[in-house]
Design a protein around this motif. Sequence first.
Motif, PDB file in Angstrom:
ATOM      1  N   UNK A 191       0.837  -1.194   0.000  1.00  0.00           N
ATOM      2  CA  UNK A 191       0.000   0.000   0.000  1.00  0.00           C
ATOM      3  C   UNK A 191       0.871   1.241   0.000  1.00  0.00           C
ATOM      4  N   UNK A 192       0.310   2.346  -0.440  1.00  0.00           N
ATOM      5  CA  UNK A 192       1.028   3.614  -0.429  1.00  0.00           C
ATOM      6  C   UNK A 192       0.050   4.753  -0.554  1.00  0.00           C
ATOM      7  N   UNK A 193       0.451   5.948  -0.131  1.00  0.00           N
ATOM      8  CA  UNK A 193      -0.488   7.074  -0.151  1.00  0.00           C
ATOM      9  C   UNK A 193      -0.956   7.444  -1.547  1.00  0.00           C
ATOM     10  N   UNK A 194      -0.083   7.323  -2.531  1.00  0.00           N
ATOM     11  CA  UNK A 194      -0.430   7.744  -3.893  1.00  0.00           C
ATOM     12  C   UNK A 194      -0.573   6.528  -4.809  1.00  0.00           C
ATOM     13  N   UNK A 195      -1.031   5.448  -4.233  1.00  0.00           N
ATOM     14  CA  UNK A 195      -1.202   4.193  -4.969  1.00  0.00           C
ATOM     15  C   UNK A 195      -2.602   3.657  -4.656  1.00  0.00           C
ATOM     16  N   UNK A 196      -3.477   3.638  -5.658  1.00  0.00           N
ATOM     17  CA  UNK A 196      -4.833   3.129  -5.455  1.00  0.00           C
ATOM     18  C   UNK A 196      -4.803   1.601  -5.507  1.00  0.00           C
ATOM     19  N   UNK A 197      -5.206   0.983  -4.401  1.00  0.00           N
ATOM     20  CA  UNK A 197      -5.202  -0.482  -4.312  1.00  0.00           C
ATOM     21  C   UNK A 197      -6.591  -0.943  -3.917  1.00  0.00           C
ATOM     22  N   UNK A 198      -7.175  -1.806  -4.738  1.00  0.00           N
ATOM     23  CA  UNK A 198      -8.488  -2.383  -4.445  1.00  0.00           C
ATOM     24  C   UNK A 198      -8.285  -3.763  -3.823  1.00  0.00           C
ATOM     25  N   UNK A 199      -8.784  -3.942  -2.622  1.00  0.00           N
ATOM     26  CA  UNK A 199      -8.764  -5.232  -1.951  1.00  0.00           C
ATOM     27  C   UNK A 199     -10.172  -5.539  -1.469  1.00  0.00           C
ATOM     28  N   UNK A 200     -10.861  -6.370  -2.208  1.00  0.00           N
ATOM     29  CA  UNK A 200     -12.237  -6.675  -1.879  1.00  0.00           C
ATOM     30  C   UNK A 200     -13.100  -5.427  -1.963  1.00  0.00           C
ATOM     31  N   UNK A 201     -13.762  -5.096  -0.880  1.00  0.00           N
ATOM     32  CA  UNK A 201     -14.639  -3.928  -0.835  1.00  0.00           C
ATOM     33  C   UNK A 201     -13.913  -2.665  -0.404  1.00  0.00           C
ATOM     34  N   UNK A 202     -12.608  -2.711  -0.299  1.00  0.00           N
ATOM     35  CA  UNK A 202     -11.845  -1.555   0.160  1.00  0.00           C
ATOM     36  C   UNK A 202     -11.018  -0.950  -0.972  1.00  0.00           C
ATOM     37  N   UNK A 203     -11.037   0.393  -1.037  1.00  0.00           N
ATOM     38  CA  UNK A 203     -10.139   1.115  -1.937  1.00  0.00           C
ATOM     39  C   UNK A 203      -9.175   1.910  -1.071  1.00  0.00           C
ATOM     40  N   UNK A 204      -7.897   1.514  -1.105  1.00  0.00           N
ATOM     41  CA  UNK A 204      -6.871   2.147  -0.285  1.00  0.00           C
ATOM     42  C   UNK A 204      -6.216   3.301  -1.048  1.00  0.00           C
ATOM     43  N   UNK A 205      -5.742   4.287  -0.296  1.00  0.00           N
ATOM     44  CA  UNK A 205      -4.988   5.399  -0.865  1.00  0.00           C
ATOM     45  C   UNK A 205      -5.422   6.712  -0.248  1.00  0.00           C
ATOM     46  N   UNK A 206      -4.505   7.670  -0.209  1.00  0.00           N
ATOM     47  CA  UNK A 206      -4.780   8.965   0.408  1.00  0.00           C
ATOM     48  C   UNK A 206      -5.842   9.720  -0.395  1.00  0.00           C
ATOM     49  N   UNK A 207      -6.863  10.184   0.310  1.00  0.00           N
ATOM     50  CA  UNK A 207      -7.945  10.913  -0.330  1.00  0.00           C
ATOM     51  C   UNK A 207      -9.086  10.044  -0.807  1.00  0.00           C
ATOM     52  N   UNK A 208      -8.996   8.735  -0.632  1.00  0.00           N
ATOM     53  CA  UNK A 208     -10.082   7.869  -1.090  1.00  0.00           C
ATOM     54  C   UNK A 208     -11.365   8.148  -0.319  1.00  0.00           C
ATOM     55  N   UNK A 209     -11.245   8.231   1.018  1.00  0.00           N
ATOM     56  CA  UNK A 209     -12.420   8.487   1.848  1.00  0.00           C
ATOM     57  C   UNK A 209     -12.432   9.908   2.387  1.00  0.00           C
ATOM     58  N   UNK A 210     -11.308  10.596   2.337  1.00  0.00           N
ATOM     59  CA  UNK A 210     -11.198  11.960   2.880  1.00  0.00           C
ATOM     60  C   UNK A 210     -10.541  12.874   1.861  1.00  0.00           C
ATOM     61  N   UNK A 211     -11.258  13.390   0.851  1.00  0.00           N
ATOM     62  CA  UNK A 211     -12.696  13.326   0.702  1.00  0.00           C
ATOM     63  C   UNK A 211     -12.978  13.173  -0.783  1.00  0.00           C
ATOM     64  N   UNK A 212     -12.033  12.476  -1.477  1.00  0.00           N
ATOM     65  CA  UNK A 212     -12.091  12.440  -2.932  1.00  0.00           C
ATOM     66  C   UNK A 212     -13.359  11.841  -3.503  1.00  0.00           C
ATOM     67  N   UNK A 213     -13.964  10.907  -2.782  1.00  0.00           N
ATOM     68  CA  UNK A 213     -15.160  10.247  -3.296  1.00  0.00           C
ATOM     69  C   UNK A 213     -16.359  11.189  -3.361  1.00  0.00           C
ATOM     70  N   UNK A 214     -16.339  12.316  -2.610  1.00  0.00           N
ATOM     71  CA  UNK A 214     -17.524  13.157  -2.432  1.00  0.00           C
ATOM     72  C   UNK A 214     -18.058  13.693  -3.751  1.00  0.00           C
ATOM     73  N   UNK A 215     -17.187  14.188  -4.610  1.00  0.00           N
ATOM     74  CA  UNK A 215     -17.645  14.717  -5.889  1.00  0.00           C
ATOM     75  C   UNK A 215     -18.354  13.640  -6.696  1.00  0.00           C
ATOM     76  N   UNK A 216     -17.802  12.445  -6.691  1.00  0.00           N
ATOM     77  CA  UNK A 216     -18.391  11.338  -7.439  1.00  0.00           C
ATOM     78  C   UNK A 216     -19.749  10.942  -6.861  1.00  0.00           C
ATOM     79  N   UNK A 217     -19.851  10.915  -5.532  1.00  0.00           N
ATOM     80  CA  UNK A 217     -21.121  10.552  -4.898  1.00  0.00           C
ATOM     81  C   UNK A 217     -22.195  11.579  -5.212  1.00  0.00           C
TER      82      UNK A 217
END
Length: 473
Positions: free
Chosen positions: A113-139
């Motif tokens: 894992x890494x801050x600037x590396x998007x990693x999908x593991x099952x139902x999780x998307x890892x990476x800096x800004x994935x949940x805080x708060x990059x997804x908001x615009x898409x939602x």
Amino acid sequence: MEHARVRDAVDRAWADHVIPSLSELVEIPAVSPAYDPSWRAGGQLHAAVDHVRRWVESSGLPGVACQVVELDGRTPLLLVDVPATAGSASSGTVVFYGHLDKQPALGEWSPGLGPWQAVRRGDRLYGRGSVDDGYAAYAAVTALGAVRAAGGEHARAVVLLETGEESGSPDLPVYLEHLSDRLGDVTLVVCLDSGGDDYERLWLTSSLRGAVQVTVTVRVLDTPVHSGLGGGIVPNPFLVMRGLLDRLEDPATGEVRVPEMHAPLPDGLREEVEELVALDPGRVTRRFPLVEGVVPLVADDVELIVNNTWRPALSVIGAAGLPEASSAGAVLLDAVSLRLSFRLPPPVDAETARAALEKVVTTDVPYGARVDVTDAMTINGWHAPAVAPWLSAALVDVAEQVYGEPCRRAGLGGGIPFMETLGRRYPDAQFVVTGALGPDSNLHVPDEWLNIPFARQLTESIAHIVDAHSAGR
């Protein structure tokens, strides 16, 4: 508007369009200006804004218009304007809020894992800004699209995506003033930068704490000296600093000693907290990785939550002037600095608290040491208004049809400057402050991750809320 049609539209959009683009956004190191003084030259904030702008423009929302707003000397802001559907009965504006700037990497991430590396593991998307708060615009955009796909209605919607939230949103009030005529009559605010205590239900944030951050520097010498020569003669700067900290915080209990940082508890708060504790006793401490043998500040769960949401608290979040232990020589230091972060009760004026803090640490300083208080950042807190009948009914519907569990309201210990600013500007608006953050999302620390199914449910919920708002029912 049928729940099944909304759910189908949301699920397809997340799988086919959101996850691929959000993953690319994660890989843009758009570190907030407070942590990257060269942000303008680096161009990463602009890259994040342009990336999301292109995605929104390709979303197919009828009439959608995007504009990058950048006033002189300010961070860029992305404004997305979506016209109302033909059948909307509301003449007001729905404002969606999110941010595209990120915290820095902050420590070692787990293998793979890494801050600037998007990693999908099952139902999780890892990476800096994935949940805080990059997804908001898409939602937000996906929710509006789902309303239309399911035959629902929505009022005019404006999505505001700033790039300075992690720095305390210093530019946001200026932009709100600049855009006030364009925003019009704001009747609903949806903030997607929050979350809750589990992934079983929709969580609404009822309050947010404010904050004051300052750097306190104690200086006793023009240059360092040998500790054998100066020790016992020259006051150690850390000795002075320790005394100043004791003025600010009780060293035995952690209670903040600055009166201006306290506020009375509101009516009904304890009852709300007791209901939260009853959902899962012990959860308030169980979610933290305490070292074996460490106990919380107090033993009562209700008091802990009240501490975290309506009482001030101090964290020492940084230091300067202290060499690494492995390379420290026999030197009496000339100066030491600590970065202090105070969380404040929602009603406390942050600037008043800052002034009181500065007075405490610069008055009658031991040994006449020089104390400088610099790099202040202040955030005011926020308390939610009463819930309108139409929103209350919509929340019941969402709870039954989307989650199967009742919605819950809870205060959060963090702050979102935008909420206080909008609360003052639009006192009659309804506020839905929620988000995909869960108790283990790791925002601001290594291994940040987004719970994808929960984010999809949240998107579905917002679609139903904006549809209900359009009719005022």
